[in-house]
Scaffold this motif. Structure first.
Motif, PDB file in Angstrom:
ATOM      1  N   GLU A 137     -38.875 -37.883 -38.216  1.00 19.89           N
ATOM      2  CA  GLU A 137     -39.083 -37.821 -39.609  1.00 19.89           C
ATOM      3  C   GLU A 137     -37.713 -38.399 -40.291  1.00 19.89           C
ATOM      4  OE1 GLU A 137     -37.527 -33.510 -40.925  1.00 19.89           O
ATOM      5  OE2 GLU A 137     -39.527 -33.587 -40.407  1.00 19.89           O
ATOM      6  N   ASP A 138     -36.707 -38.744 -39.485  1.00 22.89           N
ATOM      7  CA  ASP A 138     -35.465 -39.261 -40.191  1.00 22.89           C
ATOM      8  C   ASP A 138     -35.584 -40.444 -40.640  1.00 22.89           C
ATOM      9  OD1 ASP A 138     -32.411 -38.507 -39.667  1.00 22.89           O
ATOM     10  OD2 ASP A 138     -32.448 -40.592 -39.399  1.00 22.89           O
ATOM     11  N   GLY A 139     -34.565 -40.532 -41.723  1.00 28.93           N
ATOM     12  CA  GLY A 139     -34.628 -42.093 -42.731  1.00 28.93           C
ATOM     13  C   GLY A 139     -34.458 -43.115 -41.701  1.00 28.93           C
ATOM     14  N   MET A 140     -34.181 -43.167 -40.342  1.00 33.46           N
ATOM     15  CA  MET A 140     -33.630 -44.395 -39.872  1.00 33.46           C
ATOM     16  C   MET A 140     -34.367 -44.569 -38.491  1.00 33.46           C
ATOM     17  SD  MET A 140     -29.671 -45.247 -38.589  1.00 33.46           S
ATOM     18  CE  MET A 140     -28.941 -45.467 -40.244  1.00 33.46           C
ATOM     19  N   LEU A 141     -34.515 -45.498 -38.199  1.00 36.43           N
ATOM     20  CA  LEU A 141     -35.295 -46.057 -36.792  1.00 36.43           C
ATOM     21  C   LEU A 141     -34.911 -47.232 -36.147  1.00 36.43           C
ATOM     22  CD1 LEU A 141     -38.092 -45.719 -34.993  1.00 36.43           C
ATOM     23  CD2 LEU A 141     -38.864 -47.789 -36.715  1.00 36.43           C
ATOM     24  N   ALA A 142     -34.465 -46.926 -34.927  1.00 33.34           N
ATOM     25  CA  ALA A 142     -33.775 -47.857 -34.275  1.00 33.34           C
ATOM     26  C   ALA A 142     -34.639 -48.882 -33.332  1.00 33.34           C
ATOM     27  CB  ALA A 142     -32.465 -47.310 -33.226  1.00 33.34           C
TER      28      ALA A 142
ATOM     29  N   ILE B 128     -33.560 -49.732 -41.156  1.00 34.01           N
ATOM     30  CA  ILE B 128     -33.573 -50.043 -39.442  1.00 34.01           C
ATOM     31  C   ILE B 128     -32.303 -50.065 -39.308  1.00 34.01           C
ATOM     32  CG2 ILE B 128     -34.458 -51.908 -38.195  1.00 34.01           C
ATOM     33  CD1 ILE B 128     -36.542 -50.206 -39.415  1.00 34.01           C
ATOM     34  N   GLN B 129     -32.004 -49.577 -37.795  1.00 31.70           N
ATOM     35  CA  GLN B 129     -31.014 -50.153 -37.008  1.00 31.70           C
ATOM     36  C   GLN B 129     -31.078 -51.165 -35.916  1.00 31.70           C
ATOM     37  OE1 GLN B 129     -28.014 -47.916 -33.791  1.00 31.70           O
ATOM     38  NE2 GLN B 129     -28.630 -46.606 -35.553  1.00 31.70           N
ATOM     39  N   TYR B 130     -30.016 -51.959 -35.625  1.00 32.06           N
ATOM     40  CA  TYR B 130     -30.244 -52.802 -34.417  1.00 32.06           C
ATOM     41  C   TYR B 130     -28.787 -53.052 -33.636  1.00 32.06           C
ATOM     42  CZ  TYR B 130     -28.150 -56.897 -36.939  1.00 32.06           C
ATOM     43  OH  TYR B 130     -27.443 -57.511 -37.233  1.00 32.06           O
TER      44      TYR B 130
END
Length: 585
Positions: A336-341, A406-408
């Motif tokens: 559920e966190d607001g960030m996805l890698a 988004i994180q990359y």
């Protein structure tokens, strides 16, 4: 005011003023290790402000065998705050042992910890207020002493409880005081006050459970240790080309065919429960599904990958995006966190290449797939820009439905800059606005990103934050990313620098050797990102970290040894000779 501790030092009533991270600390010289960040009772990471008033009489206080933690507003059944309170009540009860109430004055006994919280919200993210204040006051007359923690959020309250618990120690010496009251549960110098808040909102540890599967119970152990260090982001690299251990409800066959074994999987309901457990330790779970390369999707869905490189998605196949929209939609609900890698690194050089020119002069997986090569030729694009096309399609058709930041992984070589060069990085312009770049090769990568106004976190392999390279505590601690980037000379850069993380890739680590490989480096980065002291020397920090060995033993962090005294030649003794048996698990 409670009993006085018997000490042989003649400096018991002296006070020292020390500068630490820009804050002035007033500490009693009797706590010789505490003075200027070297104390048995000094919390770790070092708080921004720690005060023992030099003008007030001091006394020793002891925990009652059962300390009650009372919150305002009161805890609600099933809330994260209720879990936190129960956990710290148990921890304080363990630290109070062995103790005795026989013959020990009530005025020295701490029976209650009062917590005032401004917001009961359980939301945890990059902007969460984690500040807190701890105040320990002496009792008046026959009244017991008081402990009050004030915080903006439940997570600040958790950090305040962690700091308070670290101030409690056992006395290994046979003094007059401990002979009467017992050796456990002491705060030897009160009153005191701590005011604290982190320098950076992203303080992470990355783990890799694809290359070596780690049972979920062990990942729970990891977030318990992270909470003790006030690290707040578990970056979970959960899949890679080695295995696919995530068994969701929508595509269970990905794990059925991609995991090492049926038992080496994480099911959806267990992952939901884990995410909530992690939050009770103050830890966000930022999951990573690496793409378009580094994937084991092909084991369950071979039609979506290249014929030349099975671990790389085919960006020219529209069905790939429909599949990812559905898969990531389920994962966005579980995590559920607001960030996805989403990875983005090391895409596409044909693994069959074994000579240097092959990897640097265009023998790319995209070129080796006949269908993809024909698609590129028809559109007059080349392999160096096809990865950017993938991210542009993801930004247009997949990311909007996820409602995630988004994180990359951001590498040194921009994609499209040249057909030659190792592991080009995606063009940041291909991602949605606000996407976070994880700078993982060198700090130089951060400069153009910051100049473009893009937020970053750092993991910087070249600067010893990759723990699989076996850096020392000093190697990790001496890195000061924002200072090295001279953030304050560039308007806006400090706000764009969100924080950082240490990384433990899974090629050579599993649950059998994780603890001995990770915690020292994780502890070093924890203080660097929480306090960010104005020094690169780790000498005092390491002493304070080791001085908390008994406390960390309760959290399952094996610091292994504690140095006795402050002479560099002092003996090194194993923990079981220094800590009460009830403090070691």
């Amino acid at each position: 005011t409670g009993p006085k501790r018997q000490r042989s030092s003649s400096t018991d009533n002296m006070a020292l003023g020390c500068t630490w991270g820009g804050a002035v600390l007033k500490v009693a010289a009797a706590l010789s290790l505490l003075a200027c960040a070297a104390g048995d009772l000094a919390p770790y990471p070092m708080p921004q402000r720690y005060v023992v008033p030099s003008s007030s009489p001091t006394a020793s206080l002891q925990l009652a065998p059962a300390v009650s933690i009372k919150t305002q507003p009161p805890t609600q059944p099933g809330s994260i705050l209720e879990v936190m309170v129960a956990r710290f009540e148990q921890l304080l009860a363990e630290k109070a042992q062995p103790s005795s109430s026989s013959g020990c004055p009530a005025a020295s006994r701490i029976t209650t910890v009062n917590i005032n919280i401004a917001s009961e919200s359980e939301e945890l993210g990059i902007g969460t207020n984690e500040s807190y204040r701890v105040r320990v006051s002496l009792g008046a007359g026959s009244a017991p002493p008081s402990v009050t923690i004030s915080a903006a959020t439940v997570y600040g309250a958790r950090h305040g409880l962690e700091t308070f618990a670290q101030l409690v120690e056992a006395d290994p010496n046979d003094t007059t005081l401990t002979a009467v009251c017992g050796k456990g549960g002491w705060i030897f110098t009160a009153p005191l006050e701590v005011e604290d808040a982190p320098q950076h909102g992203y303080r992470g540890l990355m783990i890799d459970t694809s290359r070596h599967f780690v049972p979920l119970s062990f990942v729970e152990h990891i977030v318990q240790g992270m909470g003790a260090l006030k690290l707040n982001v578990l970056h979970w690299h959960i899949t890679d080309s080695s295995s696919f251990p995530v068994r969701g409800d929508t595509f269970p066959h990905l794990a059925d065919k991609g995991a090492y074994a049926p038992a080496a999987t994480y099911n959806a309901s267990a992952l939901r429960a884990f995410v909530r457990l992690a939050k009770s330790h103050g830890v966000r779970t930022v999951v990573e599904f690496d793409m378009p390369g580094h994937g084991s999707w092909w084991k369950g869905e071979p039609a979506y990958n290249l014929s030349s490189c099975s671990d790389v998605f085919d960006p020219t196949n529209p069905a790939v995006y429909a599949f990812l929209r559905s898969f990531l939609g389920e994962m966005a609900e579980i995590f559920e966190d607001g960030m996805l890698a989403v990875g983005g690194d090391e895409v596409g050089f044909d693994p069959r290449c074994s000579w240097p020119g092959c990897r640097t002069c265009g023998f790319h997986c995209y070129d080796r797939d006949p269908k993809v090569a024909a698609w590129m030729a028809a559109r007059h694009i080349n392999s160096s820009t096809l990865t950017d096309y993938f991210w542009q399609q993801m930004t247009a058709t997949v990311f909007p439905s996820l409602n995630k930041t988004i994180q990359y992984w951001a590498a040194n070589t921009p994609n499209g800059a040249s057909n030659c060069g190792a592991w080009p990085s995606p063009d940041p312009a291909s991602f949605p606005k606000g996407t976070v770049a994880n700078v993982y090769q060198s700090l130089d990568t951060a400069i153009p990103l910051l100049n473009q106004g893009r937020p970053i976190v750092t993991s910087i392999a070249s600067s010893d934050w990759y723990l699989d390279y076996n850096p020392t505590f000093d190697d990790v601690y001496k890195v000061r990313p924002c200072q090295q980037l001279e953030c304050d000379k560039h308007p806006g850069w400090r706000d764009l620098f969100l924080g950082g993380e240490v990384c433990m890739w899974g090629e050579s680590v599993s649950s059998s050797n994780f603890d001995i490989s990770v915690w020292e480096g994780a502890a070093a980065v924890a203080e660097r990102l929480w306090t960010n002291p104005n020094t690169t020397s780790s000498v005092d920090a390491l002493k304070r970290y080791q001085a908390q060995s008994c406390h960390y033993g309760l959290a399952g962090i094996p610091t292994v040894y504690r140095q006795v005294g402050h002479n560099p030649a002092a003996a090194i003794l194993p923990l079981d000779t220094l800590c009460p048996a009830t403090w070691l698990r």
